[in-house]
Each structure stands twice: as C-alpha cells, then as structure tokens.
Design a protein around this motif. Structure first.
Motif, PDB file in Angstrom:
ATOM      1  N   VAL A 187       0.854  -1.188   0.000  1.00 36.62           N
ATOM      2  CA  VAL A 187       0.000   0.000   0.000  1.00 36.62           C
ATOM      3  C   VAL A 187       0.890   1.239   0.000  1.00 36.62           C
ATOM      4  O   VAL A 187       1.736   1.417   0.886  1.00 36.62           O
ATOM      5  CB  VAL A 187      -0.932   0.021   1.235  1.00 36.62           C
ATOM      6  CG1 VAL A 187      -1.779   1.282   1.242  1.00 36.62           C
ATOM      7  CG2 VAL A 187      -1.817  -1.217   1.235  1.00 36.62           C
ATOM      8  N   ASP A 189      -0.025   4.512   0.163  1.00 38.80           N
ATOM      9  CA  ASP A 189      -0.481   5.632   0.991  1.00 38.80           C
ATOM     10  C   ASP A 189      -1.314   5.086   2.139  1.00 38.80           C
ATOM     11  O   ASP A 189      -2.442   4.613   1.940  1.00 38.80           O
ATOM     12  CB  ASP A 189      -1.292   6.625   0.159  1.00 38.80           C
ATOM     13  CG  ASP A 189      -0.452   7.298  -0.912  1.00 38.80           C
ATOM     14  OD1 ASP A 189       0.232   8.274  -0.581  1.00 38.80           O
ATOM     15  OD2 ASP A 189      -0.466   6.817  -2.065  1.00 38.80           O
ATOM     16  N   ASP A 299      -5.233  11.715   2.689  1.00 39.20           N
ATOM     17  CA  ASP A 299      -5.898  10.946   1.637  1.00 39.20           C
ATOM     18  C   ASP A 299      -5.319   9.539   1.513  1.00 39.20           C
ATOM     19  O   ASP A 299      -4.886   9.109   0.442  1.00 39.20           O
ATOM     20  CB  ASP A 299      -5.776  11.687   0.294  1.00 39.20           C
ATOM     21  CG  ASP A 299      -6.604  11.022  -0.804  1.00 39.20           C
ATOM     22  OD1 ASP A 299      -7.604  10.344  -0.489  1.00 39.20           O
ATOM     23  OD2 ASP A 299      -6.234  11.175  -1.990  1.00 39.20           O
ATOM     24  N   GLU A 301      -5.097   5.384   1.359  1.00 38.50           N
ATOM     25  CA  GLU A 301      -5.895   4.258   0.880  1.00 38.50           C
ATOM     26  C   GLU A 301      -6.334   3.385   2.042  1.00 38.50           C
ATOM     27  O   GLU A 301      -7.383   2.744   2.001  1.00 38.50           O
ATOM     28  CB  GLU A 301      -5.047   3.446  -0.110  1.00 38.50           C
ATOM     29  CG  GLU A 301      -5.676   2.154  -0.593  1.00 38.50           C
ATOM     30  CD  GLU A 301      -4.705   1.333  -1.437  1.00 38.50           C
ATOM     31  OE1 GLU A 301      -4.994   0.140  -1.644  1.00 38.50           O
ATOM     32  OE2 GLU A 301      -3.673   1.869  -1.873  1.00 38.50           O
ATOM     33  N   VAL A 333     -12.120   5.159   2.455  1.00 43.38           N
ATOM     34  CA  VAL A 333     -10.883   4.625   3.012  1.00 43.38           C
ATOM     35  C   VAL A 333     -11.156   3.304   3.719  1.00 43.38           C
ATOM     36  O   VAL A 333     -12.217   3.100   4.306  1.00 43.38           O
ATOM     37  CB  VAL A 333     -10.236   5.638   3.981  1.00 43.38           C
ATOM     38  CG1 VAL A 333     -11.097   5.818   5.225  1.00 43.38           C
ATOM     39  CG2 VAL A 333      -8.831   5.213   4.370  1.00 43.38           C
TER      40      VAL A 333
END
Length: 362
Positions: A187, A189, A299, A301, A333
């Motif tokens: 991942v 972010d 922001d 994920e 999210v």
C-alpha cells in the motif's frame, strides 16, 4: 527481497531483479557463504526438468528488540524475515527510569541464553520508544509519559548489552513493520495509528515512503484535537486524542488495575458490561473524529490500527468505519487492524536494527 517478501526461487529472483541467471547464482552463493540465506529444493522437485532452488533469509541471523513503556518492558529476539523467536514482557513497579529500563533489558536478555545459544551471533539492538526520538543521534528529546528528557538512548542500551544500538519512535516503527510485513504491505499511501499504555502515536506512508518531517518527528497524531475543552493533555492543551482515548480508562471501566492490552482483549471479547461498553463507544466516536481529519489531510488508501486501538476496532469496527466514511470529504478509506499483533513494535525495532546489514551484506 527474501527478507521482506519471503522465500523465492532463483528463477523468480532473476525475473524480479532483471539480472541474468549467473549473476543471481553468484549473489545467492555469496550470501549463502555468509549464512545470510539458505537454499532448499522446491516442493515436487522430482518432476521432469531442472528445478529452481528456493532461497530464504536465514532467521537465525538475529537482533534484540526492546520496547519500554510506562507499565512494562518488552524484549524480543527477531530474526531475518521478521521471525520473532521469543518475546518477553515484564510489568514494572511504576514508571521505569532510563536506568531501570536498561537494567531490566539486561536481566531479560540474560534469561534468554537458551534461545540465543541456538542463533548466529546477535547483530545489534533496536529500541522502539514512545516519545520524540532523534534517530540519527540516538537520543530521546522527550518521552513525556516515561519522564525521559534530552537523554542519550542508544549509548546506555548498547553499552550494557555490548551491541550497536539504534532507536526510533515506537509508532513510526509500527508503521514500518506493518508496511513491510503486515496489513499495509504493497500500500503506497497509509496511516498507521498505535495505542499503548503510553498513549497514541502514528506513522504516515506517503507515496510508498515513510513521512519523517524536517527533524524526524512527524507522526505525533495523538495530539490532534478531538474534544474542545476536554481532558488535559501532557502537551499542555486539552482534548487531544492522546488524552481522551486511553487504555487505562478502558481498564478502569472494567475494574482492572493492570494486564495491559491482553487484559482488555479478554474483557472486550467476553461481552463487556455497560460501563466498559459505554467507554469503548465513547472512545470509538472520538477516534473517528481524529481519523476523519487524517483522511482529509493525507488521503490514505488504508488506515491501520495497532495496540489497543486494534482491540477497539475488533469490538465495533463498523461503528468506526461508518463514521469515518460519512465524515470525511472523499470517503472510501479502508480500516484494518494491525496484522502483527503484540509482536508489531518488536518487528519494527528489529527492521531498524537490520538496516545496516541489508544496505551492505558484506
């Protein structure tokens, strides 16, 4: 690659690196000579054709990981590949001083002779500390709940244990561990938030890299305002997440004076009474306020919750997910509990200690 991604065949290493077969073979042989990797035959090796040997990191190449907290000190022995050979948690009588923590670490390591005897020589010590840590200097600026201020951290631990020592903030190391071996692998972010007896801290993965800040202190997410005029915080303000969402408040509601996260897990999983349920729901609602802020700012994920925050998520994750989804501007999210459990901070501290080896195996 084999340290972070697990056993891989020589052919897969060739594909992933872009090197030719002979180069990969030479590299594997050199690492095997130094006992950093092992090779084995793949399953079903009796079939037609020449099988590609499986290469894996040697878990007996190990470091010692230390995590001091206000109610206990945890020591682990962690091998390459994130393998935790053993973990020992000892509760303390009151908040330990730096000298107390160093001595207790030595006592625990002395009791682990049987484990250490079966390993390669231990390479170093990694320390995960709840506080502002200057990792490059090996000093703690302030660990407010522990009362440690402007002190050499790596010198005392390394000197007492006779090994090179490194240190960093515990939540930042938790983010490192989860992005390397746990819930945030792959991942780019993500936000990691850890809750321990010392309070709440965090780590941010942005564009695949950990956000450190100009002085390495980024990630003090526990000092996000969640309730105006709320409980006083050690930072001097009131209503911080760190002051409102507390492990001891949950334990107090359950009538427990000790036991830490493991005790809380037992209470929440056994069907808590009205007092514990009310406090857990109050904390989930305030945690949601903070998470909405983090979603709007970073922001991500994914948001990963570790420590007792993971326990709260297991208790009523839907309540938290719904509030974060409806409260944030973009929504969408994903929330997950940290995958590495009580070994999380030890794995992160070990990863820090392994960095010199991974950067220069020779």
């Amino acid at each position: 690659m084999v340290h972070r991604q697990g056993p891989l065949s020589r052919s897969e290493l060739t594909r992933r690196t872009g090197f030719n077969r002979s180069t990969v073979g030479a590299l594997v042989s050199a690492l095997a000579e130094k006992r950093l990797v092992r090779e084995s035959e793949p399953a079903g090796a009796g079939r037609v054709g020449r099988p590609s040997p499986i290469v894996q990191a040697n878990p007996n190449i190990a470091v010692i990981a230390v995590n001091p907290d206000i109610d206990a000190l945890t020591v682990g022995v962690v091998g390459l590949g994130g393998r935790v050979h053993t973990r020992v948690r000892r509760e303390t009588q009151g908040v330990p001083s730096l000298d107390d923590a160093v001595q207790l670490s030595c006592d625990i390591v002395a009791d682990l002779d049987g484990v250490l005897a079966g390993l390669e020589p231990v390479l170093g010590v990694g320390i995960a500390l709840p506080g502002l840590v200057n990792a490059s200097a090996g000093r703690v600026l302030v660990a407010p709940h522990l009362g440690w201020r402007d002190a050499d951290l790596t010198g005392p631990f390394g000197g007492a244990l006779g090994l090179p020592a490194v240190a960093a903030n515990d939540a930042a190391l938790g983010a490192l561990a989860e992005s390397t071996f746990g819930a945030a692998v792959g991942v780019a972010d993500a936000v990691y938030l850890n809750g321990s007896a010392s309070g709440i801290g965090g780590g941010i993965i942005a564009g695949g890299a950990q956000l450190g800040g100009s002085r390495g202190y980024a990630g003090e997410l526990g000092h996000t305002l969640v309730r105006a005029g709320g409980s006083p915080c050690h930072c001097g303000r009131s209503g911080c997440l760190d002051a409102e969402v507390r492990l001891e408040r949950l334990l107090d509601a359950a009538g427990l004076e000790s036991g830490g996260i493991e005790a809380l897990e037992g209470v929440l999983s056994a069907g808590p009474g009205p007092a514990v349920r009310a406090e857990a729901e109050r904390q989930l609602d305030l945690l949601a306020v903070a998470l909405v802020n983090f979603v709007n700012i970073f922001d991500p994920e994914l948001i990963v919750l570790g420590g007792f925050l993971g326990s709260l998520f297991d208790f009523d994750g839907q309540r938290l997910t719904d509030q974060v989804g409806t409260g944030s501007l973009a929504g969408g999210v994903e929330l997950r509990r940290a995958a590495l459990g009580p070994e999380l901070l030890l794995v992160g501290a070990a990863e820090l200690a392994f960095r010199p080896l991974l950067a220069s195996p020779s």
